[in-house]
Scaffold this motif. Structure first.
Motif, PDB file in Angstrom:
ATOM      1  N   GLY A  49       0.828  -1.205   0.000  1.00  8.23           N
ATOM      2  CA  GLY A  49       0.000   0.000   0.000  1.00  8.23           C
ATOM      3  C   GLY A  49       0.859   1.250   0.000  1.00  8.23           C
ATOM      4  N   GLU A  50       0.265   2.330   0.490  1.00  9.93           N
ATOM      5  CA  GLU A  50       0.926   3.633   0.439  1.00  9.93           C
ATOM      6  C   GLU A  50       1.653   3.919   1.758  1.00  9.93           C
ATOM      7  OE1 GLU A  50      -1.712   6.664  -1.009  1.00  9.93           O
ATOM      8  OE2 GLU A  50      -0.866   8.164   0.328  1.00  9.93           O
ATOM      9  N   GLY A  51       0.882   4.112   2.800  1.00  9.25           N
ATOM     10  CA  GLY A  51       1.480   4.403   4.098  1.00  9.25           C
ATOM     11  C   GLY A  51       0.407   4.316   5.153  1.00  9.25           C
ATOM     12  N   PRO A  52       0.802   4.243   6.415  1.00  5.72           N
ATOM     13  CA  PRO A  52      -0.176   4.130   7.495  1.00  5.72           C
ATOM     14  C   PRO A  52      -1.077   5.363   7.569  1.00  5.72           C
ATOM     15  CG  PRO A  52       2.074   3.720   8.276  1.00  5.72           C
ATOM     16  CD  PRO A  52       2.188   4.246   6.888  1.00  5.72           C
ATOM     17  N   GLY A  53      -2.331   5.150   7.933  1.00  2.28           N
ATOM     18  CA  GLY A  53      -3.242   6.240   8.256  1.00  2.28           C
ATOM     19  C   GLY A  53      -3.384   6.342   9.768  1.00  2.28           C
ATOM     20  N   GLU A  56      -3.772   2.895  11.670  1.00  7.31           N
ATOM     21  CA  GLU A  56      -2.556   2.091  11.528  1.00  7.31           C
ATOM     22  C   GLU A  56      -1.457   2.640  12.439  1.00  7.31           C
ATOM     23  OE1 GLU A  56      -4.322   3.299   8.885  1.00  7.31           O
ATOM     24  OE2 GLU A  56      -5.228   1.393   8.254  1.00  7.31           O
ATOM     25  N   PRO A  62      -0.823  -2.651   9.543  1.00 11.91           N
ATOM     26  CA  PRO A  62      -1.254  -2.081   8.266  1.00 11.91           C
ATOM     27  C   PRO A  62      -2.724  -2.353   7.977  1.00 11.91           C
ATOM     28  CG  PRO A  62      -0.132  -4.151   7.870  1.00 11.91           C
ATOM     29  CD  PRO A  62      -0.051  -3.900   9.362  1.00 11.91           C
ATOM     30  N   PHE A  63      -3.360  -1.435   7.275  1.00 12.75           N
ATOM     31  CA  PHE A  63      -4.711  -1.627   6.758  1.00 12.75           C
ATOM     32  C   PHE A  63      -5.703  -2.134   7.816  1.00 12.75           C
ATOM     33  CE2 PHE A  63      -2.487  -1.321   2.708  1.00 12.75           C
ATOM     34  CZ  PHE A  63      -3.401  -0.634   1.922  1.00 12.75           C
ATOM     35  N   ALA A  67     -10.218   1.327   4.753  1.00 16.11           N
ATOM     36  CA  ALA A  67      -9.654   0.703   3.542  1.00 16.11           C
ATOM     37  C   ALA A  67      -9.266  -0.743   3.834  1.00 16.11           C
ATOM     38  CB  ALA A  67      -8.447   1.499   3.051  1.00 16.11           C
ATOM     39  N   ASN A  89       3.581  -1.444   3.365  1.00 19.23           N
ATOM     40  CA  ASN A  89       3.430  -0.136   2.730  1.00 19.23           C
ATOM     41  C   ASN A  89       4.763   0.396   2.220  1.00 19.23           C
ATOM     42  OD1 ASN A  89       0.563   0.761   3.106  1.00 19.23           O
ATOM     43  ND2 ASN A  89       1.044   0.403   5.265  1.00 19.23           N
ATOM     44  N   HIS A 162      -6.148   1.450  -5.280  1.00 23.63           N
ATOM     45  CA  HIS A 162      -6.100   1.401  -3.819  1.00 23.63           C
ATOM     46  C   HIS A 162      -7.514   1.136  -3.298  1.00 23.63           C
ATOM     47  CE1 HIS A 162      -5.419   2.502   0.327  1.00 23.63           C
ATOM     48  NE2 HIS A 162      -4.125   2.546   0.090  1.00 23.63           N
TER      49      HIS A 162
HETATM   50  N1  URA Z   1      -3.774   2.861   3.350  1.00 25.66           N
HETATM   51  C1  URA Z   1      -2.562   2.382   3.030  1.00 25.66           C
HETATM   52  O1  URA Z   1      -2.043   2.603   1.938  1.00 25.66           O
HETATM   53  N2  URA Z   1      -1.932   1.644   3.922  1.00 25.66           N
HETATM   54  C2  URA Z   1      -2.437   1.349   5.109  1.00 25.66           C
HETATM   55  O2  URA Z   1      -1.775   0.642   5.859  1.00 25.66           O
HETATM   56  C3  URA Z   1      -3.703   1.846   5.426  1.00 25.66           C
HETATM   57  C4  URA Z   1      -4.351   2.608   4.535  1.00 25.66           C
END
Ligand code: URA
Ligand code: SF4
Length: 206
Positions: A49-53, A56, A62-63, A67, A89, A162
């Motif tokens: 994925g992209e990065g923690p929100g 997270e 993660p995730f 999402a 991520n 995504h």
């Molecule tokens: N979106 C992401 O790209 N990664 C996550 O871990 C959570 C949401």
């Protein structure tokens, strides 16, 4: 081969410990918890994925937000659970207010992701969103290439929307579901192309 399984898990855990206190970019200052990644070290599929929100960052996993709920549904639609795959991520620490990760942050964090992929050696990598996609498909548009695998260094890399995109745009839901349906066949194809070194007790997912 318990020792082999153990080795991958141990190596990933060690990376996780280092990531937890990583000082290599500015995101270290604002994170609550770093989010190295989670899942099955023996899997054939890694999702990036992209990065923690927000959630997270709170939980270090993660995730786990909205999402992530949809990602769980997508996995369930092909009879997988998150324990069957590995999820991580591009950047391991939350960008403040969920802003885009900056090029220097992505570059600083890349060695962690590279080490994770070196350990797991997945047959299929699924990129979720544009930041992981651009690692493998520079300058390409997700609208054109989603769901189309490309073999890169012996790994099938599949770009996907995504899951959060489907939360904002309902019409993408079915597109992502359709793209996910291809994954079991792609894993099978990848496994048949390049048989692994014999590991008779390896759990074969899918
Ligand atoms: N979106 C992401 O790209 N990664 C996550 O871990 C959570 C949401
Ligand atoms: Fe380190 Fe990556 Fe976190 Fe930056 S985002 S501090 S490089 S783990």
């Amino acid at each position: 081969m318990d020792d082999v399984i153990g080795d991958k898990a141990t190596a990933l855990r060690e990376i996780g410990e280092q990531v937890a206190s990583c000082p290599k970019c500015a995101l270290a200052k604002t994170r609550t918890k770093a989010v190295p990644g989670s899942g099955n070290p023996e899997t054939n599929i890694v999702f990036i994925g992209e990065g923690p929100g927000f959630h997270e960052d709170q939980q270090g996993l993660p995730f786990v937000g909205q999402a992530g709920k949809f990602l769980d549904e997508l996995l369930a639609s092909i009879e997988l659970r998150r324990e069957d795959v590995y999820i991580c991520n591009v950047v391991k620490c939350r960008p403040p207010n969920n802003r885009d990760p900056q090029p220097e942050e992505i570059a600083a964090c890349a060695p962690w992701l590279e080490q994770q992929l070196d350990i797991i050696k997945p047959r299929v990598i699924v990129t979720l969103g544009r930041f992981s996609m651009s690692r493998y498909f520079k300058g390409q548009a997700i609208g054109r290439i989603h769901g189309q695998p490309k073999e890169i260094d012996g790994v099938l890399v599949v770009p996907m929307y995504h899951p959060a995109a489907a939360l904002h745009q309902a019409s993408l839901r079915n597109t992502i579901l359709e793209d996910f349906k291809k994954l079991p066949g792609l894993v099978e194809e990848a496994l048949s192309k390049a048989p692994a070194e014999p590991e008779p007790e390896q759990i074969q997912l899918l």
